[in-house]
Structures are given as C-alpha cells and as structure tokens.
Design an enzyme around this catalytic site. Structure first.
Site, mmCIF file in Angstrom:
data_model
loop_
_atom_site.group_PDB
_atom_site.id
_atom_site.type_symbol
_atom_site.label_atom_id
_atom_site.label_comp_id
_atom_site.label_asym_id
_atom_site.label_seq_id
_atom_site.Cartn_x
_atom_site.Cartn_y
_atom_site.Cartn_z
ATOM 1 N N ASN A 1 -14.707 -5.000 2.826
ATOM 2 C CA ASN A 1 -13.981 -6.273 2.657
ATOM 3 C C ASN A 1 -14.796 -7.470 3.125
ATOM 4 O O ASN A 1 -14.780 -8.526 2.490
ATOM 5 C CB ASN A 1 -12.646 -6.225 3.408
ATOM 6 C CG ASN A 1 -11.552 -5.618 2.540
ATOM 7 O OD1 ASN A 1 -11.808 -5.215 1.415
ATOM 8 N ND2 ASN A 1 -10.345 -5.548 3.055
ATOM 9 N N VAL B 1 0.826 -1.201 0.000
ATOM 10 C CA VAL B 1 0.000 0.000 0.000
ATOM 11 C C VAL B 1 0.865 1.259 0.000
ATOM 12 O O VAL B 1 0.630 2.193 -0.777
ATOM 13 C CB VAL B 1 -0.956 -0.037 1.215
ATOM 14 C CG1 VAL B 1 -1.595 1.316 1.450
ATOM 15 C CG2 VAL B 1 -2.030 -1.076 0.968
ATOM 16 N N PHE C 1 -8.359 1.013 -0.928
ATOM 17 C CA PHE C 1 -9.155 -0.069 -1.519
ATOM 18 C C PHE C 1 -8.463 -0.741 -2.697
ATOM 19 O O PHE C 1 -9.081 -1.510 -3.419
ATOM 20 C CB PHE C 1 -10.519 0.470 -1.963
ATOM 21 C CG PHE C 1 -11.350 1.004 -0.824
ATOM 22 C CD1 PHE C 1 -12.093 0.152 -0.028
ATOM 23 C CD2 PHE C 1 -11.347 2.355 -0.512
ATOM 24 C CE1 PHE C 1 -12.840 0.625 1.033
ATOM 25 C CE2 PHE C 1 -12.091 2.854 0.558
ATOM 26 C CZ PHE C 1 -12.838 1.981 1.330
ATOM 27 N N LEU C 2 -7.177 -0.419 -2.921
ATOM 28 C CA LEU C 2 -6.513 -0.998 -4.099
ATOM 29 C C LEU C 2 -6.438 -2.515 -4.002
ATOM 30 O O LEU C 2 -6.435 -3.081 -2.909
ATOM 31 C CB LEU C 2 -5.106 -0.403 -4.273
ATOM 32 C CG LEU C 2 -4.048 -0.582 -3.183
ATOM 33 C CD1 LEU C 2 -3.436 -1.964 -3.193
ATOM 34 C CD2 LEU C 2 -2.967 0.463 -3.369
ATOM 35 N N GLY D 1 -14.517 -20.755 -6.340
ATOM 36 C CA GLY D 1 -13.119 -21.180 -6.285
ATOM 37 C C GLY D 1 -12.803 -21.914 -5.003
ATOM 38 O O GLY D 1 -13.705 -22.409 -4.306
ATOM 39 N N LEU E 1 -18.222 -13.080 -8.053
ATOM 40 C CA LEU E 1 -19.118 -14.240 -8.127
ATOM 41 C C LEU E 1 -18.426 -15.391 -8.852
ATOM 42 O O LEU E 1 -19.054 -16.117 -9.613
ATOM 43 C CB LEU E 1 -20.426 -13.870 -8.832
ATOM 44 C CG LEU E 1 -21.411 -13.005 -8.032
ATOM 45 C CD1 LEU E 1 -22.670 -12.716 -8.856
ATOM 46 C CD2 LEU E 1 -21.812 -13.670 -6.709
ATOM 47 N N CYS F 1 -5.709 -9.402 2.881
ATOM 48 C CA CYS F 1 -6.751 -8.563 3.490
ATOM 49 C C CYS F 1 -7.984 -9.330 3.992
ATOM 50 O O CYS F 1 -8.315 -9.255 5.170
ATOM 51 C CB CYS F 1 -7.195 -7.494 2.497
ATOM 52 S SG CYS F 1 -5.904 -6.298 2.165
HETATM 53 N N1 LIG Z 1 -2.034 -5.342 0.437
HETATM 54 C C1 LIG Z 1 -3.200 -4.878 0.039
HETATM 55 O O1 LIG Z 1 -3.699 -5.223 -1.037
HETATM 56 C C2 LIG Z 1 -3.960 -3.874 0.886
HETATM 57 C C3 LIG Z 1 -5.055 -3.204 0.323
HETATM 58 C C4 LIG Z 1 -5.733 -2.277 1.089
HETATM 59 C C5 LIG Z 1 -5.338 -2.048 2.409
HETATM 60 N N2 LIG Z 1 -4.293 -2.727 2.948
HETATM 61 C C6 LIG Z 1 -3.888 -2.420 4.324
HETATM 62 O O2 LIG Z 1 -2.755 -1.550 4.283
HETATM 63 C C7 LIG Z 1 -1.878 -1.839 5.364
HETATM 64 C C8 LIG Z 1 -0.497 -2.169 4.843
HETATM 65 O O3 LIG Z 1 -0.583 -3.368 4.097
HETATM 66 P P1 LIG Z 1 0.593 -3.877 3.160
HETATM 67 O O4 LIG Z 1 0.091 -5.070 2.463
HETATM 68 O O5 LIG Z 1 1.116 -2.721 2.389
HETATM 69 O O6 LIG Z 1 1.665 -4.270 4.300
HETATM 70 P P2 LIG Z 1 3.180 -4.755 4.124
HETATM 71 O O7 LIG Z 1 3.427 -5.704 5.203
HETATM 72 O O8 LIG Z 1 3.417 -5.138 2.689
HETATM 73 O O9 LIG Z 1 4.037 -3.422 4.390
HETATM 74 C C9 LIG Z 1 4.122 -2.753 5.620
HETATM 75 C C10 LIG Z 1 5.512 -2.086 5.680
HETATM 76 O O10 LIG Z 1 5.547 -1.213 6.825
HETATM 77 C C11 LIG Z 1 6.880 -1.227 7.336
HETATM 78 N N3 LIG Z 1 6.874 -0.668 8.691
HETATM 79 C C12 LIG Z 1 6.298 -1.168 9.808
HETATM 80 N N4 LIG Z 1 6.469 -0.320 10.847
HETATM 81 C C13 LIG Z 1 7.150 0.743 10.368
HETATM 82 C C14 LIG Z 1 7.602 1.959 10.942
HETATM 83 N N5 LIG Z 1 7.382 2.270 12.211
HETATM 84 N N6 LIG Z 1 8.293 2.824 10.168
HETATM 85 C C15 LIG Z 1 8.525 2.541 8.873
HETATM 86 N N7 LIG Z 1 8.097 1.413 8.268
HETATM 87 C C16 LIG Z 1 7.412 0.532 9.001
HETATM 88 C C17 LIG Z 1 7.287 -2.680 7.214
HETATM 89 O O11 LIG Z 1 8.695 -2.837 7.234
HETATM 90 C C18 LIG Z 1 6.666 -3.060 5.860
HETATM 91 O O12 LIG Z 1 7.598 -2.878 4.796
HETATM 92 C C19 LIG Z 1 -2.543 -2.982 6.157
HETATM 93 O O13 LIG Z 1 -3.296 -2.435 7.186
HETATM 94 C C20 LIG Z 1 -3.442 -3.619 5.111
HETATM 95 O O14 LIG Z 1 -4.543 -4.259 5.703
HETATM 96 C C21 LIG Z 1 -3.583 -3.616 2.204
#
Ligand SMILES: NC(=O)c1ccc[n+]([C@@H]2O[C@H](COP(=O)([O-])OP(=O)(O)OC[C@H]3O[C@@H](n4cnc5c(N)ncnc54)[C@H](O)[C@@H]3O)[C@@H](O)[C@H]2O)c1
Length: 441
Positions: free
Chosen positions: A211, A11, A152-153, A256, A253, A263
C-alpha cells in the site's frame, strides 16, 4: 469446511461471500445488529457492484449466513477470519488494534477443536504474535494457529479482485495451518493464482509495503504533474511514456487531487510509526504522507484561480465526493478537504455523488445537496469534478453551458481532453496538462 468471518464490513462481507461462492460454509459475524438485520433483508450496507446478487445466491444455496452471535459461529469453524477495522488511533498515526484484540479474546472463549485464526485485517508487524499470546493466555488448552492473510481487494472491483487475485499471501510456519489455508484457496489454483507462503511478520509487512508503494507511485506522478504544468509538458504523455516500461508499469500513474480512501492514508501513517518505533525510519513514506496532505489542501487554490482569484459569493458545483468511483466510501476522500475549503472561502457548494451522498451528508456541513448531475450545475460559476464516476465522463457540454453561469470546469481527474473542452467553449482547468486559454477570455 466451515468458516467464520468476524467483521462484516467491506473486507469481511466480500471475502465471506466469495468464500461461500468457492463452496465453503461461511458465517459472517458483526456486532452491528442493524448491519446484520439489513443484510438478512437483502439490503447491502455498502455499495459494491455485484455484491447483492452474490450474497443472495449464496444465502439461497445455504452456504452463507449472518449473525451477531460470535460464539456460535466460531464454535464449529475450522478457520476463523478476523476482518474488523484497524483505523488510525486517536492522537497519533499508529493503527488502533483494539477491535482486533477484542475479537481475539472472543474467539478464544468460543473455539472448539483445532482452529486456524486468520488475520485478514491490515495489522502492523507483530500483531499476529500478540493475537496468539491473547488466545493462549485465555485458553492455555486450545489447539490453534494464528495466520496472517492480508487482503488486497480494491473497493469498486472487490469481487473480481478476490476471485482473481494477483496473488494470495499467507504468513505461517505451521504445516497444519498451511494445509487449511491451501484448502480455503484451492479454487484459485484453477486460475493459477500464485500463493506466497512466508513468515507471519513478512506477510504483515507485505500488506503495508504494497500500500505504501502504491501511495508513493500516486504521489510521484502528482508531483510530476505539477512540474508538467510549469514546463508545458503533458502528464498523460509522461505517464504513458514511463508506464510502458515494464519495470515501472502503467497503473497508479493517474495524476489527481491526492490519494484518499479507507486504506492508503491510514496504512502509510501506520507504517511510518512502526518504522520510527523500531529505529528504521522510512523517509520516503514520510515525505509521501506530507506531500499528499499538502496536495489535498491545495486543491482549493485551483478552484479559486479558475474563479478569477476569489470564491466569495460564487456558486461552485461539485460532482463526485467518494474517494474513487464505484464505492460509497467517503473515508479520507479528498472531497473532505476540498469542499469545506471552498465553503470557508465564501462560496456556496452544490454537490452530487451517485452513491456517496448518505455518508457525505454525515461528514460535511453547509452543502446544498442535489439529486442528480445537471441540477447540481444550476447557476454555478464553476464546475469541479472530484471523483471520476463514469456518469460524469460524457456530460452534455452544450447543456452544461446553458445551465451554468459561466462555462468553467476544474477537472481534478483529467477525464476530459483540453482540446475538446477548448472547442466546446469551456474555460478548462485540469492537472498536469497544458492549459489552452479559451477564445473569449
Ligand atoms: N476497505 C478496503 O478496501 C480494504 C482492503 C484491504 C484491507 N482492508 C483492511 O481490512 C480491515 C477491515 O476493513 P473494512 O474496510 O472492511 O472495515 P469496516 O469498518 O468496513 O468493517 C469492520 C466491521 O467489523 C465489525 N466489528 C468490529 N469489531 C467486531 C467484533 N468484535 N465482532 C464482530 N464484528 C466486529 C464492525 O462493526 C464493522 O462492521 C481493515 O484492517 C482494513 O485496513 C480494507
């Protein structure tokens, strides 16, 4: 405007790169030194189509930078996004907010002048209040607002989802913060993307409600698929027949092996726990979580059936390991249930995934890893498709038949047509569609 993105994961990296593409000055911060060093060298830590070019172009344009030094990034930023992980807390289903709160403390120590702290991570209702309390306690003098702006990506189409969103949700009651948020997302007004302004708690809940609704839709069609198998109906036709109803919609729909990913599993669990904690349990979502877990665990039974009732001594080729195509993300992928269960039943698994192999190797033991699609099938007694990568949609079926011990395919994503597979001489098993017994069986 200068923006700091705390957390350079899926994200943070995509949002940071897209905001810089909008023309803003963005610094992405991560604690992980290797991650930052590799991005600076042009090597992306994740597989996401188009991301490397977007990052490279914006670095060259001088609008996008990367650092491990949070304080320097936050100091001059007007908007500071928290995009760190919120995994499931050990020993329960609540979201682990320790990364969010730690980031809030570090931001508090570094901010200078009016700052909008924006929570982009998916966080339970009330987290914004706690972030505000943490910052206020550490910096009673600070001039700031805490805003919720859930993301929401979707992995695999993250860039276009960010730049062409169905909507942007912004939770704040501060007029000053609203103005900053409007400016950040101004380029989206050209494409008339709706911006939903709401309270912070409503915004936090919108993300979870979205979600869990989608996870419910997937689980619904999965159960309908099981029913289709019993009554000789076709889940493709049923999904199309209901999806054309504008009140229902066509998306999500596809029957699978059960939902997975970074998420849905953790967010459904977290919402179940939030709801129980406040005395408003969500029975539907609780059932979804349970049905989905059972579904993933039951997929091995389909493979066993296709192999004549036992997997002992069999060789099973597995194509696709990630939770969906166009990502290398293995988090909570159905393959993590299916592959170990096949091995535990006494079979040898030969597996291949176009992008997820590195992560998969760290999460699964006892698998024979293959370098490409066809070599995976050598001497296999059955081929199981777990992820619907495009590369698996047009297999050379004659070649597949020659390589395999027996032409048996278990297609957990319904990417082939039962009649086509019948004509090609395969013993073909899919989800929720009438099975045609092969001629030679
Ligand atoms: N992955 C998705 O498709 C998606 C979509 C929408 C929302 N989200 C939400 O977004 C959030 C992040 O998800 P993600 O998949 O990007 O997580 P991720 O685990 O890929 O990345 C999180 C990053 O944050 C870093 N980090 C943690 N604490 C830190 C700090 N204090 N300072 C600097 N860096 C720090 C970690 O090293 C890691 O690289 C989550 O809450 C997730 O639910 C994810």
């Amino acid at each position: 405007m200068r923006v700091a993105m705390i957390g350079t994961g899926y994200v943070g990296l995509v949002s940071g790169a897209c905001f810089s593409e909008f023309g803003l000055d963005v610094i992405c911060v991560d604690k992980d030194e290797n991650k930052i060093a590799s991005i600076k060298k042009g090597v992306m830590p994740i597989y996401e189509p188009g991301l490397d070019d977007l990052v490279e172009n914006n670095i060259k344009a001088g609008r996008l930078g990367f650092t491990t030094d949070l304080a320097s990034a936050v100091k001059d930023a007007k908007a500071v996004f928290i995009a760190v992980g919120t995994p499931t807390r050990r020993g329960g289903g609540h979201a682990d907010l320790s990364y969010v709160y730690a980031a809030a403390e570090e931001i508090a120590d570094a901010m200078d002048g009016y700052t909008v702290v924006v929570t982009k991570s998916t966080v339970p209702v009330g987290t914004g209040d706690e972030v505000e309390r943490i910052i206020r306690k550490r910096r009673p003098d600070a001039d700031f607002d805490v805003v919720s702006n859930p993301e929401f990506l979707r992995e695999g189409s993250a860039i276009s989802d960010f730049t062409h969103p169905d909507r942007v949700v912004i939770g704040t009651e501060s007029a000053r913060a609203k103005e900053v948020m409007r400016e950040l997302y101004r380029p989206l007004s050209l494409i008339e993307a709706p911006i939903v302004f709401t309270s912070r708690v409503s915004s936090e809940l919108i993300k979870y409600a979205a979600n869990t609704f989608l996870a419910t839709k997937i689980t619904f069609i999965n159960e309908i698929a099981d029913l289709c198998e019993k009554v000789d109906a076709d889940v493709h036709d049923v999904a199309r027949g209901i999806g054309l109803d504008g009140r229902i919609g066509k998306k999500f729909l596809h029957a699978g092996p059960g939902y997975g990913g970074s998420c849905f599993p953790k967010d459904t669990m977290a919402l179940v726990h939030t709801a129980r904690d406040v005395g408003a349990p969500l029975s539907i979502v609780e059932a979804v979580v349970e049905v989905n877990a059972k579904r993933k665990a039951s997929m091995v039974d389909r493979v066993t059936k296709a192999c004549g009732g036992s997997l002992k001594g069999k060789t099973i080729a597995v194509l696709g390991l990630t939770f969906k195509p166009n990502t290398d993300d293995m988090r909570d992928s159905p393959s993590l249930d299916i592959v170990p269960a096949i091995i535990a039943a006494g079979a040898t698994v030969r597996a291949f995934d176009p992008e997820g192999m590195d992560e998969a190797k760290e999460m699964m033991q006892g698998v024979e890893w293959c370098d490409e699609t066809y070599c995976t099938m050598e001497n296999a007694d059955a081929l199981v498709i777990i992820t619907e990568w495009n590369a698996f949609r047009g297999l050379d079926l004659e070649r597949v038949k020659k390589i395999m011990n027996a032409p048996v395919m278990v297609d957990l994503r319904n990417i082939y047509e039962p009649t086509e597979m019948y004509e090609a001489g395969f013993d073909y098993y899919c989800i929720g569609r009438a099975r045609i017994e092969p001629k030679n069986k």
